[in-house]
Design an enzyme around this catalytic site. Structure first.
Site: not given
Ligand code: DON
Length: 309
Positions: A65, A68, A193, A245, A263
């Site tokens: 994330s 993003k 993505y 978040y 994550v």
């Molecule tokens: O889209 C997803 O679920 C992952 N590629 C990224 C999510 C993420 O890193 C949320 N973070 N805390």
């Protein structure tokens, strides 16, 4: 007060490391399961090019994330504020990052912000280029410039692992397509993505990108404006309001800097006007943030008066 030595930083890492045992490595993307739960590393990058680090900072992490924020910067540079925010909102959700709930209940039906998955998918859709390859290459080139690392690439195993399993993100895309927020083939967007989320670097690279944001978009070494000032400001604001978040409020109180987590266990921080931070600690708390990384930032915030509030 500034961090004065590597030993000082190492001591903080040793103290924060105990918290790794309270977290769990992300496993919903199968390839992330292999991460070492006990790792914790940090790098600080200063505007004069100085860098302090502690832990194994050469270990690579995928951005997840954290990407993003970087995709948002590029989309804003590609399309302008009005276009982007016609399609993605600017408000925190208070929900988990992959929640679909508010998409259904908000009017107009657009994702609430670019840091949740639904908003990030809409933003990635906006990156200009004639093909997935060209759009991805443009994003990677942009991130290479921000990090000063010309050999950055992405981790194919992690990208493939997420691509094969990411049905929740697929469902968010179909919802967005039904509501005309996106208009491309969903598999194509998932390809772009998942590659974006798998862009790989180490904490030093991450800290240098954090430093670019800390300097309102300026390269710390060449002083070139890599991101327009107003775009860097928008990105930093989202990092404060939604970067961690549904833990962003507590993080703003306890740490008080713009930061973005992923994550994989990465956190990129930008201490305005002072320095950039890159952290890697794969053990996560229940909200998906690096548990020891957050403890480390809390300790640093207190010791070095980092809070901007
Ligand atoms: O889209 C997803 O679920 C992952 N590629 C990224 C999510 C993420 O890193 C949320 N973070 N805390």
């Amino acid at each position: 007060m500034q961090c004065r030595s590597v030993n000082e930083l190492q001591k903080l890492v040793d103290d924060a490391k105990k918290y790794t045992s309270t977290g769990k490595v992300a496993d919903y993307i199968p390839a992330l399961k292999n991460a070492n739960k006990d790792s914790l590393s940090i790098a600080l990058f200063y505007p004069n090019g100085n860098c302090y680090s502690a832990g194994d900072v050469t270990e690579n992490l995928t951005l997840q994330s954290i990407s993003k924020v970087l995709a948002l910067a590029l989309a804003l540079m590609d399309r302008g504020q009005e276009y982007v925010f016609d399609r993605v909102g600017q408000e925190p959700t208070g929900d988990p990052f992959n929640s679909i709930a508010k998409l259904e209940t908000s009017v107009p039906s657009k994702p609430l912000n670019p840091m949740i998955n639904a908003g990030a998918l809409a933003v990635t859709h906006m990156i200009k280029g004639d093909s997935v390859e060209e759009r991805f290459e443009r994003l990677v080139k942009f991130i290479r410039r921000l990090s000063g690392n010309i050999s950055l690439g992405y981790n194919k195993d992690v990208a493939m692992s997420e691509f094969k399993t990411t049905d929740l993100n697929r469902s968010l895309c179909y919802f967005l397509k039904q509501h005309h927020i996106i208009n491309e083939d969903v598999e194509q967007l998932m390809d772009l993505y998942t590659k974006q989320c798998s862009i790989e670097m180490n904490c030093l690279d991450l800290a240098r990108i954090g430093c670019v944001f800390a300097l309102d978009g300026k390269d710390p070494i060449s002083e070139e404006q890599l991101i327009p000032h107003h775009v860097a400001r928008i990105c930093k604001t989202f990092m404060v309001t939604c970067g961690m978040y549904n833990a962003s409020g507590e993080f703003a109180i306890k740490v008080g800097i713009p930061a973005k987590s992923g994550v994989s266990g990465g956190i990129m921080g930008a201490v305005p006007g002072r320095f950039g931070i890159g952290i890697y600690g794969p053990a996560l708390d229940e909200k998906g943030n690096s548990v020891a990384g957050i403890e480390l930032l809390k300790m640093m915030s207190e010791k070095y008066s980092l809070s901007m509030f």
